[in-house]
Structure formats: C-alpha cells, structure tokens
Design a protein around this motif. Sequence first.
Motif, PDB file in Angstrom:
ATOM      1  N   TRP A   1      31.294   5.312  38.995  1.00 40.90           N
ATOM      2  CA  TRP A   1      31.694   4.881  37.655  1.00 40.90           C
ATOM      3  C   TRP A   1      32.905   5.683  37.205  1.00 40.90           C
ATOM      4  O   TRP A   1      32.915   6.921  37.322  1.00 40.90           O
ATOM      5  CB  TRP A   1      30.544   5.078  36.676  1.00 40.90           C
ATOM      6  CG  TRP A   1      30.853   4.574  35.286  1.00 40.90           C
ATOM      7  CD1 TRP A   1      30.643   3.304  34.836  1.00 40.90           C
ATOM      8  CD2 TRP A   1      31.381   5.316  34.187  1.00 40.90           C
ATOM      9  NE1 TRP A   1      31.038   3.206  33.509  1.00 40.90           N
ATOM     10  CE2 TRP A   1      31.491   4.425  33.093  1.00 40.90           C
ATOM     11  CE3 TRP A   1      31.784   6.643  34.030  1.00 40.90           C
ATOM     12  CZ2 TRP A   1      31.977   4.834  31.853  1.00 40.90           C
ATOM     13  CZ3 TRP A   1      32.281   7.048  32.792  1.00 40.90           C
ATOM     14  CH2 TRP A   1      32.368   6.146  31.725  1.00 40.90           C
TER      15      TRP A   1
ATOM     16  N   ASP B   1      28.009  -1.759  32.453  1.00 35.47           N
ATOM     17  CA  ASP B   1      29.065  -2.089  33.402  1.00 35.47           C
ATOM     18  C   ASP B   1      28.508  -2.535  34.747  1.00 35.47           C
ATOM     19  O   ASP B   1      29.275  -2.887  35.643  1.00 35.47           O
ATOM     20  CB  ASP B   1      29.978  -0.867  33.608  1.00 35.47           C
ATOM     21  CG  ASP B   1      30.634  -0.430  32.311  1.00 35.47           C
ATOM     22  OD1 ASP B   1      31.131  -1.306  31.584  1.00 35.47           O
ATOM     23  OD2 ASP B   1      30.620   0.786  32.021  1.00 35.47           O
TER      24      ASP B   1
ATOM     25  N   THR C   1      36.358   5.809  34.168  1.00 36.49           N
ATOM     26  CA  THR C   1      36.970   5.326  32.934  1.00 36.49           C
ATOM     27  C   THR C   1      38.389   5.876  32.834  1.00 36.49           C
ATOM     28  O   THR C   1      38.643   7.038  33.166  1.00 36.49           O
ATOM     29  CB  THR C   1      36.160   5.736  31.696  1.00 36.49           C
ATOM     30  OG1 THR C   1      36.877   5.365  30.511  1.00 36.49           O
ATOM     31  CG2 THR C   1      35.900   7.229  31.647  1.00 36.49           C
TER      32      THR C   1
ATOM     33  N   TYR D   1      29.373   2.950  45.137  1.00 42.84           N
ATOM     34  CA  TYR D   1      30.219   2.759  43.965  1.00 42.84           C
ATOM     35  C   TYR D   1      30.204   4.006  43.098  1.00 42.84           C
ATOM     36  O   TYR D   1      29.219   4.754  43.067  1.00 42.84           O
ATOM     37  CB  TYR D   1      29.730   1.565  43.140  1.00 42.84           C
ATOM     38  CG  TYR D   1      29.762   0.258  43.875  1.00 42.84           C
ATOM     39  CD1 TYR D   1      30.947  -0.469  43.982  1.00 42.84           C
ATOM     40  CD2 TYR D   1      28.622  -0.262  44.477  1.00 42.84           C
ATOM     41  CE1 TYR D   1      30.993  -1.672  44.670  1.00 42.84           C
ATOM     42  CE2 TYR D   1      28.653  -1.463  45.171  1.00 42.84           C
ATOM     43  CZ  TYR D   1      29.842  -2.160  45.261  1.00 42.84           C
ATOM     44  OH  TYR D   1      29.882  -3.348  45.949  1.00 42.84           O
TER      45      TYR D   1
ATOM     46  N   ARG E   1      42.518   1.661  31.919  1.00 44.82           N
ATOM     47  CA  ARG E   1      42.203   0.304  32.384  1.00 44.82           C
ATOM     48  C   ARG E   1      40.800  -0.129  31.984  1.00 44.82           C
ATOM     49  O   ARG E   1      40.452  -1.302  32.132  1.00 44.82           O
ATOM     50  CB  ARG E   1      42.357   0.228  33.904  1.00 44.82           C
ATOM     51  CG  ARG E   1      43.774   0.416  34.400  1.00 44.82           C
ATOM     52  CD  ARG E   1      43.819   0.537  35.904  1.00 44.82           C
ATOM     53  NE  ARG E   1      43.144  -0.581  36.551  1.00 44.82           N
ATOM     54  CZ  ARG E   1      42.818  -0.594  37.837  1.00 44.82           C
ATOM     55  NH1 ARG E   1      43.064   0.463  38.605  1.00 44.82           N
ATOM     56  NH2 ARG E   1      42.220  -1.647  38.369  1.00 44.82           N
TER      57      ARG E   1
ATOM     58  N   ARG F   1      25.747  -3.125  41.830  1.00 45.42           N
ATOM     59  CA  ARG F   1      26.052  -4.463  42.355  1.00 45.42           C
ATOM     60  C   ARG F   1      24.801  -5.084  42.968  1.00 45.42           C
ATOM     61  O   ARG F   1      23.941  -4.389  43.461  1.00 45.42           O
ATOM     62  CB  ARG F   1      27.138  -4.384  43.433  1.00 45.42           C
ATOM     63  CG  ARG F   1      28.484  -3.898  42.897  1.00 45.42           C
ATOM     64  CD  ARG F   1      29.146  -4.971  42.030  1.00 45.42           C
ATOM     65  NE  ARG F   1      30.494  -4.589  41.663  1.00 45.42           N
ATOM     66  CZ  ARG F   1      30.801  -3.904  40.538  1.00 45.42           C
ATOM     67  NH1 ARG F   1      29.830  -3.505  39.740  1.00 45.42           N
ATOM     68  NH2 ARG F   1      32.057  -3.602  40.259  1.00 45.42           N
TER      69      ARG F   1
ATOM     70  N   HIS G   1      26.375  -5.030  37.358  1.00 46.22           N
ATOM     71  CA  HIS G   1      26.201  -6.474  37.507  1.00 46.22           C
ATOM     72  C   HIS G   1      24.740  -6.884  37.482  1.00 46.22           C
ATOM     73  O   HIS G   1      24.423  -8.047  37.260  1.00 46.22           O
ATOM     74  CB  HIS G   1      26.841  -6.949  38.818  1.00 46.22           C
ATOM     75  CG  HIS G   1      28.329  -6.982  38.782  1.00 46.22           C
ATOM     76  ND1 HIS G   1      29.101  -7.565  39.771  1.00 46.22           N
ATOM     77  CD2 HIS G   1      29.216  -6.514  37.864  1.00 46.22           C
ATOM     78  CE1 HIS G   1      30.378  -7.437  39.465  1.00 46.22           C
ATOM     79  NE2 HIS G   1      30.472  -6.806  38.325  1.00 46.22           N
TER      80      HIS G   1
ATOM     81  N   TYR H   1      36.307   0.758  31.469  1.00 43.34           N
ATOM     82  CA  TYR H   1      35.116   1.278  32.135  1.00 43.34           C
ATOM     83  C   TYR H   1      34.783   0.355  33.297  1.00 43.34           C
ATOM     84  O   TYR H   1      34.732  -0.870  33.147  1.00 43.34           O
ATOM     85  CB  TYR H   1      33.931   1.305  31.173  1.00 43.34           C
ATOM     86  CG  TYR H   1      34.183   2.059  29.889  1.00 43.34           C
ATOM     87  CD1 TYR H   1      34.380   3.441  29.878  1.00 43.34           C
ATOM     88  CD2 TYR H   1      34.210   1.391  28.662  1.00 43.34           C
ATOM     89  CE1 TYR H   1      34.600   4.133  28.699  1.00 43.34           C
ATOM     90  CE2 TYR H   1      34.420   2.071  27.469  1.00 43.34           C
ATOM     91  CZ  TYR H   1      34.612   3.441  27.503  1.00 43.34           C
ATOM     92  OH  TYR H   1      34.829   4.117  26.340  1.00 43.34           O
ATOM     93  N   ARG H   2      34.485   0.946  34.468  1.00 46.11           N
ATOM     94  CA  ARG H   2      34.227   0.082  35.620  1.00 46.11           C
ATOM     95  C   ARG H   2      33.667   0.906  36.781  1.00 46.11           C
ATOM     96  O   ARG H   2      33.673   2.140  36.747  1.00 46.11           O
ATOM     97  CB  ARG H   2      35.511  -0.622  36.066  1.00 46.11           C
ATOM     98  CG  ARG H   2      36.573   0.340  36.577  1.00 46.11           C
ATOM     99  CD  ARG H   2      37.932  -0.312  36.655  1.00 46.11           C
ATOM    100  NE  ARG H   2      38.930   0.574  37.256  1.00 46.11           N
ATOM    101  CZ  ARG H   2      39.518   1.566  36.611  1.00 46.11           C
ATOM    102  NH1 ARG H   2      39.232   1.815  35.355  1.00 46.11           N
ATOM    103  NH2 ARG H   2      40.411   2.311  37.237  1.00 46.11           N
ATOM    104  N   TYR H   3      33.208   0.195  37.805  1.00 42.56           N
ATOM    105  CA  TYR H   3      32.792   0.805  39.057  1.00 42.56           C
ATOM    106  C   TYR H   3      33.870   0.563  40.114  1.00 42.56           C
ATOM    107  O   TYR H   3      34.471  -0.512  40.164  1.00 42.56           O
ATOM    108  CB  TYR H   3      31.471   0.218  39.534  1.00 42.56           C
ATOM    109  CG  TYR H   3      30.268   0.763  38.791  1.00 42.56           C
ATOM    110  CD1 TYR H   3      29.651   1.939  39.192  1.00 42.56           C
ATOM    111  CD2 TYR H   3      29.769   0.103  37.677  1.00 42.56           C
ATOM    112  CE1 TYR H   3      28.562   2.442  38.505  1.00 42.56           C
ATOM    113  CE2 TYR H   3      28.673   0.600  36.985  1.00 42.56           C
ATOM    114  CZ  TYR H   3      28.081   1.775  37.412  1.00 42.56           C
ATOM    115  OH  TYR H   3      27.010   2.275  36.723  1.00 42.56           O
ATOM    116  N   THR H   4      34.092   1.578  40.950  1.00 46.40           N
ATOM    117  CA  THR H   4      35.059   1.456  42.036  1.00 46.40           C
ATOM    118  C   THR H   4      34.424   1.926  43.333  1.00 46.40           C
ATOM    119  O   THR H   4      33.508   2.746  43.337  1.00 46.40           O
ATOM    120  CB  THR H   4      36.310   2.321  41.765  1.00 46.40           C
ATOM    121  OG1 THR H   4      35.935   3.713  41.749  1.00 46.40           O
ATOM    122  CG2 THR H   4      36.944   1.949  40.424  1.00 46.40           C
TER     123      THR H   4
END
Length: 220
Positions: free
Chosen positions: A76, A142, A78, A74, A81, A220, A144, A83-86
């Motif tokens: 990080w 951000d 920004t 993953y 949309r 995750r 889990h 802040y998130r992990y992709t």
Amino acid sequence: MNPSLPVDLLADAGIDETRIAIAPGAVLLRKFAEHMATPMLAAIGQVITQAPMRHMYTPGGRRMSVAMSNCGTYGWVTDQRGYRYTRTDPVSGKAWPPMPDVFREMARKAAEQAGYSDFNPDACLINRYMPGSRMALHQDKDEHDFSAPIVSMSFGLDATFLFGGPRRTDRPQRIPLGHGDVLVWGGPSRLHYHGITPLASGNHALTGDRRINLTLRRAR
C-alpha cells in the motif's frame, strides 16, 4: 464478556478477557501474537533492510507521522497520485519483499480464531509509530476484495485504537492495545472507520521507544 462494560474498562474491572467481540464481525485477541514477537520482529527487520521505512505523503501533500513499509505481492502506498496498491516499491523500483511465512501463518490463525476461515493475505503494511505519531480515522477501502477480513497485530508500546462505525461521524470506541494484541475485523465491520490516537512516550524491552504494527489484507 460482560456486555454492560465497554471494552476500555475491562482491564480496570479486573476481568481476564482474551477474546473480546468489539462489534459485529470484529474481535480483539489479547496477547495472541505475544509468544511469536521475537521471530516476528526479526522478520520485520529483514523486510525493512530491503524496503526501508519511509514517511509517505497523502494526495493532499501532508507528510504522514507514521513511517511505513510493505511486504507481500502488493504494497500500500500514498502520494500525489492517490492511495493504491502496487506490486513494486516506488522508491527502489523493485518488487516488495516476500511476505515472511510467520506473518502469514499468524494472520491465518488469528482470522480463524475470529471466525474467518481460509484467510490468505497478499499484502502486509508495516507501520512504525514513534511518540506523537497517530493515524486519523479512515476506512480501508483500496482493496478489491472486501469479503476478506483485516488482521492487525501490535508489538511494543501500548496504543489506543479508535474503532468507529460506517460513518466518519460515528463515535468510536477507545480500545487499549498492548504488546502482542491482534485485532481482526471484517463482514459487517469491514469498512468501519478506525485510527490510532497520538502514541504516548515509553520504552519497551523489545522495541524501545516505538510501536510496530502489521496490517495484513487481501488486496486482490
């Protein structure tokens, strides 16, 4: 460690500290990664040939002063949309480069030294600081899984790390970070606010006029 001395005065007091507890669950490991700096910087170079450094934008449209890239399962990111992990690099559309083994092993050893066993990071954020670059106080929230610690490694120019409390208004400690220093925090300190003051100008034999930071997490 002498409990009567704040962390930012230890060097001035002439105290040789290599493992410093800065808060419950948070440990500074002085020069812990220095001996591996050359292969780690080489590995960073290989990663960023596949996923070049870039200045991301916050959801509010502010361009971040720190350039970033990622490796691992993953990454990080920004943008507008949030802040998130992709799993994929939004610039190339490809999977993020695999995390080099040397990153993972150094992070595991640092986490174990700080009291966290079996740390298995799946995300590594690479930050490049140039003079004037900074990181505002923020929480790493951000992910889990908050049970895993965060491992942050510094290479190149010295920086001042701000480590606060669970509230943004908590007054942060000012912690000097040098080449090869590693910070580990988790448990009761996992969601503490932290940041970096504007980087001062300088020159380092391995990184030139910049500071490189690796932040490894379990996303995750």
